[in-house]
Design a protein around this motif. Structure first.
Motif, PDB file in Angstrom:
ATOM      1  N   ALA A   1       0.830  -1.200   0.000  1.00  9.27           N
ATOM      2  CA  ALA A   1       0.000   0.000   0.000  1.00  9.27           C
ATOM      3  C   ALA A   1       0.868   1.256   0.000  1.00  9.27           C
ATOM      4  CB  ALA A   1      -0.908  -0.006   1.236  1.00  9.27           C
ATOM      5  N   ASN A   2       0.223   2.400  -0.189  1.00  5.38           N
ATOM      6  CA  ASN A   2       0.927   3.679  -0.066  1.00  5.38           C
ATOM      7  C   ASN A   2       1.574   3.780   1.306  1.00  5.38           C
ATOM      8  OD1 ASN A   2       0.568   4.929  -2.544  1.00  5.38           O
ATOM      9  ND2 ASN A   2      -1.413   5.771  -1.987  1.00  5.38           N
ATOM     10  N   GLY A   3       2.836   4.227   1.324  1.00  4.85           N
ATOM     11  CA  GLY A   3       3.525   4.391   2.598  1.00  4.85           C
ATOM     12  C   GLY A   3       4.122   3.132   3.164  1.00  4.85           C
ATOM     13  N   ALA A   4       4.066   2.032   2.415  1.00  3.12           N
ATOM     14  CA  ALA A   4       4.600   0.761   2.920  1.00  3.12           C
ATOM     15  C   ALA A   4       6.120   0.737   2.948  1.00  3.12           C
ATOM     16  CB  ALA A   4       4.081  -0.398   2.073  1.00  3.12           C
ATOM     17  N   GLY A   5       6.762   1.600   2.131  1.00  2.00           N
ATOM     18  CA  GLY A   5       8.220   1.628   2.084  1.00  2.00           C
ATOM     19  C   GLY A   5       8.802   1.170   0.759  1.00  2.00           C
ATOM     20  N   LYS A   6       7.949   1.040  -0.252  1.00  3.06           N
ATOM     21  CA  LYS A   6       8.413   0.518  -1.546  1.00  3.06           C
ATOM     22  C   LYS A   6       9.440   1.457  -2.197  1.00  3.06           C
ATOM     23  CE  LYS A   6       4.352   0.320  -3.526  1.00  3.06           C
ATOM     24  NZ  LYS A   6       3.624   1.107  -2.476  1.00  3.06           N
ATOM     25  N   SER A   7       9.086   2.736  -2.293  1.00  2.00           N
ATOM     26  CA  SER A   7      10.007   3.701  -2.909  1.00  2.00           C
ATOM     27  C   SER A   7      11.271   3.864  -2.067  1.00  2.00           C
ATOM     28  CB  SER A   7       9.319   5.056  -3.089  1.00  2.00           C
ATOM     29  OG  SER A   7       8.266   4.967  -4.026  1.00  2.00           O
ATOM     30  N   SER A   8      11.132   3.780  -0.755  1.00  2.00           N
ATOM     31  CA  SER A   8      12.298   3.885   0.129  1.00  2.00           C
ATOM     32  C   SER A   8      13.294   2.764  -0.148  1.00  2.00           C
ATOM     33  CB  SER A   8      11.868   3.851   1.598  1.00  2.00           C
ATOM     34  OG  SER A   8      11.136   5.014   1.938  1.00  2.00           O
ATOM     35  N   THR A   9      12.777   1.590  -0.495  1.00  2.00           N
ATOM     36  CA  THR A   9      13.658   0.466  -0.823  1.00  2.00           C
ATOM     37  C   THR A   9      14.513   0.794  -2.043  1.00  2.00           C
ATOM     38  OG1 THR A   9      12.028  -1.096   0.062  1.00  2.00           O
ATOM     39  CG2 THR A   9      13.721  -1.987  -1.405  1.00  2.00           C
ATOM     40  N   LEU A  10      13.884   1.326  -3.084  1.00  2.27           N
ATOM     41  CA  LEU A  10      14.620   1.676  -4.300  1.00  2.27           C
ATOM     42  C   LEU A  10      15.607   2.807  -4.034  1.00  2.27           C
ATOM     43  CD1 LEU A  10      11.873   1.512  -7.085  1.00  2.27           C
ATOM     44  CD2 LEU A  10      13.265  -0.318  -6.100  1.00  2.27           C
ATOM     45  N   ARG A  11      15.180   3.790  -3.281  1.00  2.42           N
ATOM     46  CA  ARG A  11      16.055   4.925  -2.973  1.00  2.42           C
ATOM     47  C   ARG A  11      17.247   4.487  -2.109  1.00  2.42           C
ATOM     48  NH1 ARG A  11      14.339   9.963  -3.846  1.00  2.42           N
ATOM     49  NH2 ARG A  11      15.301  10.805  -1.951  1.00  2.42           N
TER      50      ARG A  11
END
Length: 235
Positions: free
Chosen positions: A35-45
């Motif tokens: 979901a939104n805010g789960a940390g998906k983009s943070s993983t890539l970053r």
């Protein structure tokens, strides 16, 4: 192979990722849903060293955790960011050329550009058009094409279908499959869980910064928890 071990990311004391472990095998499509805010983009970053983190990230056995982002790119890891982030005042061709800024072989760069034009004929038609005047779908194609100009070993995509019309979503996923068919390793972050799992060799489910499920794309497509939470199906 890209390997993530015990990855932690925090923003202002708030944990975005808590001990994440993932393996991205060569020549596979690995998808990360949540979901939104789960940390998906943070993983890539975190992989690109764009955020402070704890944990270990290795590529082909070499620790890249503390490497500068530029050096990670030079190792062949490319990111298609969420929101496309094209250079609006530059032309389609100029955007693509910038994607190859770490490469020096002009013949190889030209070959890659022609490959991108075969994948995205619409970009070739708009070669001299400013990127900011393209439609959302065309900008997404350009963002993917720009990353491919690196000829990456690992192509990471952050929400490539976000905000696109259903027909364009279908096109984007067909293109992802074709890019993979050409021998590329793909790490795909997607909210469209069904589409992502349908093309994934392996998949992870991230909830509030922690991995809660993993398995093949086919396995997670029929998992009751995934069906209820992400596919709009009741248990």
């Amino acid at each position: 192979m890209l390997k993530i071990e015990n990855l932690h990311v925090s923003y202002g004391g708030i944990s975005a990722l808590r001990g994440v472990n993932m393996t991205i095998e060569d020549n596979k499509i690995v998808t990360l849903i949540g979901a939104n805010g789960a940390g998906k983009s943070s993983t890539l970053r975190a992989i690109m060293n764009l955020v402070k983190k704890e944990g270990t990230i290795t590529q082909d056995g070499e620790d890249i955790s503390a490497m500068k982002t530029m050096d990670i790119v030079k190792r062949g890891i490319a990111l298609v960011p969420e929101g496309r982030k094209v250079f609006a005042n530059l032309t389609v061709e100029e955007n693509l050329i910038l994607g190859a800024y770490t490469r020096t072989d002009k013949a190889a760069i030209l070959k890659e550009m022609n490959n991108i034009y075969e994948l995205f004929p619409r970009l070739k038609e708009r070669l001299w058009q400013k990127a900011g005047t393209l439609s959302g779908g065309e900008q997404q194609m350009l963002a993917v094409g720009r990353a491919m100009m690196l000829k990456p070993k690992v192509l990471m995509m952050d929400e490539p279908s976000l905000g696109l019309a259903p027909l364009l979503v279908k096109d984007i996923f067909a293109i992802i499959k074709e890019i993979h068919r050409q021998g590329n390793t793909i790490l795909l972050v997607e909210q469209n869980a069904k589409k992502a799992l349908e093309i994934a060799d392996y998949a992870y489910v991230l909830e509030t910064g922690s991995l809660v499920l993993e398995g093949t794309g086919a396995e997670l497509l029929v998992h009751e928890r995934v069906k209820a939470a992400y596919l709009g199906e009741a248990k």
